[in-house]
Design an enzyme around this catalytic site. Structure first.
Site, PDB file in Angstrom:
ATOM      1  N   CYS A  35      30.410  41.222  32.058  1.00 38.01           N
ATOM      2  CA  CYS A  35      30.218  40.466  33.307  1.00 38.01           C
ATOM      3  C   CYS A  35      31.117  40.973  34.425  1.00 38.01           C
ATOM      4  O   CYS A  35      30.920  40.628  35.576  1.00 38.01           O
ATOM      5  CB  CYS A  35      30.442  38.976  33.082  1.00 38.01           C
ATOM      6  SG  CYS A  35      32.136  38.571  32.602  1.00 38.01           S
ATOM      7  N   CYS A 104      33.769  33.154  28.426  1.00 38.53           N
ATOM      8  CA  CYS A 104      34.696  32.955  29.539  1.00 38.53           C
ATOM      9  C   CYS A 104      36.006  32.343  29.030  1.00 38.53           C
ATOM     10  O   CYS A 104      37.082  32.678  29.520  1.00 38.53           O
ATOM     11  CB  CYS A 104      34.066  32.055  30.594  1.00 38.53           C
ATOM     12  SG  CYS A 104      32.342  32.453  30.950  1.00 38.53           S
TER      13      CYS A 104
END
Ligand code: FES
Length: 142
Positions: A35, A104
């Site tokens: 990402c 995350c």
């Protein structure tokens, strides 16, 4: 059910401990290759206690909420507790993250582990004696 819990939204909108510690005792930076998000954690350590912690995160809302929560979980705590902080603990404290956002919270765990590693190295503790897995100079292969 909402995709994000109230806690995630709160920490995303009002992140705690954002910033830089100029004379930090340990700094850890990690990035997620997929990402492209980047997280940096700064630790101030006194007598084995994390007296201050700050973060800078260039990333998604979940990464910001995870960094904020992770810093809250280790602030004022002994190093031994910070070493054991997992991304699951961060996710639980946030009342969950969507499955595709779990990575995350992993970033937060990794950034803290790396900052601890940096701290131990700055103390002159050799890789094989640090209580964390060393990724910086021996790629975690010890
Ligand atoms: Fe990359 Fe959240 S999408 S850290």
């Amino acid at each position: 059910m909402a995709l994000y819990s109230d806690k995630v939204m709160d920490h995303f909108r009002h992140p705690r401990n954002v910033g830089v510690i100029e004379n930090a005792d340990g700094v850890g930076e990690v990035g997620n290759a997929k990402c492209g998000d980047i997280m940096k954690i700064y630790l101030k350590i006194d007598n084995d206690i994390i007296t201050d912690v700050k973060f800078e995160t260039f990333g998604c809302g979940s990464a910001i909420a995870s960094s904020s929560m992770a810093t809250e979980l280790i602030k004022g705590k002994p190093l031994s507790q910070a070493r054991e902080l997992t991304n699951q603990a961060v996710t639980e404290a946030l009342d969950g993250l969507p499955a595709h956002k779990i990575h995350c919270s992993v970033l937060a765990e990794e950034a803290i582990q790396k900052a601890l590693e940096d701290y131990y190295h700055r103390q002159g503790i050799p890789c094989e004696e640090t209580p964390v897995t060393c990724h910086t100079c021996c790629s975690g292969e010890e």
